[in-house]
Write a protein that holds these residues in place. Structure first.
Motif: not given
Lengths: 114, 207
Positions: A12-13, A16-21, A24, A29-31, A34, A38
């Motif tokens: 993802r990093t 360059r993709v956001g966690v929520r992105e 979706r 969910t981004g949660m 995440s 973890k």
């Protein structure tokens, strides 16, 4: 972080993709993303396919990182409950080169049957 | 002992936000074609981890975000994740604390561990962070450019502020901001002020 979590976070990093992105893009969910990063949860086989497509990686590689067997591969094993395990037991000590030869023969065999 | 936050003018905040955005986008090798990628800026430029929580221990229920400088974590209340505008603004607000307040936070003695974003209480550091967040998410030059495209051509018929904000969002592609945030932005940029001369004339003759 679990090995799958680290793997997912790295992909993802790098892209360059956001966690929520990402959440979706794969209908969670981004949660949830995440939590997977973890090591608090693992993806379902269906989610692995969506994640692999969203991040442009091989489904089998991602399945392996999540300690999953792709549903398609599982079907092959279940349809041949004796043959496939026997074949894999016999082939377990093959070298990478021998696997490559085997794959080529298999590809030719599949081509002939089409 | 509470922290005494230095005064920062709105102009200084606008400049800092603009410079920060340019540096971040350049680092991320991203162009600003539409919305400002605050998730990527927080995670991949500043190195924060986003942590979704249902509440923050020891803080009121209305807290929707927070930043923990010690652990490099931005806390986001999971309840707001479905609302892109609030979600992005909260992350932008926490980024603002990093840029504007982190050094001062460590310089002065403090007992608080986390700076939090609430809804009800708005002390000075929160107002500063709000201003930085809006400037980060809604670049002035882009807002002005698209305001000029979509504003009413007939000064006797001004557009309602919310309708105007919606048009600016659609035209600019700044899709990760809420309409109410854009209304505030337009007012701060004096583009939709309630006291505009056009509005006064309109009210005088047509209300």
């Amino acid at each position: 972080m679990s090995s799958f979590g680290e793997y997912l976070n790295k992909l993802r990093t790098e892209q360059r993709v956001g966690v929520r992105e990402l959440g979706r893009a794969v209908d969670v969910t981004g949660m949830h993303i995440s939590n997977m990063e973890k090591g608090k949860s693992l993806p379902s086989p269906e989610l692995i396919v969506k994640l692999a497509n969203a991040l442009n990686v091989d489904v089998d590689e991602m399945s392996h990182m999540a300690n999953h067997i792709a549903p398609e591969v599982k079907d092959v094993i279940q349809n041949q409950p004796k043959t496939v395990p026997n074949f894999l037991r016999s082939a377990k000590d093959l070298s990478a080169e021998q696997w490559e030869v085997l794959q080529k023969q298999l590809d030719a065999m599949v081509k002939d049957t089409k | 002992m509470s922290i005494v936050w230095p005064a920062i003018s709105n102009q200084q905040i606008e400049e800092q936000a603009s410079n920060f955005r340019q540096e971040a986008l350049s680092f991320l090798n991203m162009e600003q074609t539409s919305e400002v990628p605050v998730e990527q800026i927080a995670e991949m430029y500043l190195g924060y981890e986003l942590d979704f929580v249902e509440g923050i221990d020891g803080y009121p229920d209305d807290v929707i975000g927070g930043i923990d400088f010690d652990t490099n974590t931005i806390l986001v209340n999971s309840a707001i994740e479905s609302h892109i505008g609030r979600y992005s603004f909260t992350i932008a607000h926490e980024i603002a604390h990093h840029v504007l307040h982190r050094e001062e936070f460590y310089r002065q003695s403090h007992t608080k561990k986390i700076m939090c974003r609430g809804v009800i209480k708005r002390p000075v550091e929160e107002l500063q962070a709000d201003r930085f967040a809006e400037a980060l998410l809604m670049p002035a030059e882009i807002v002005i450019q698209h305001y000029n495209k979509v504003k009413s051509k007939n000064f006797l018929k001004p557009i309602n502020q919310f309708a105007l904000a919606t048009r600016v969002i659609e035209s600019s592609g700044l899709k990760n901001v809420s309409t109410s945030a854009m209304v505030v932005r337009l007012n701060h940029l004096k583009l939709a002020s309630k006291g505009s001369i056009y509005r006064k004339i309109y009210k005088l003759f047509f209300s």
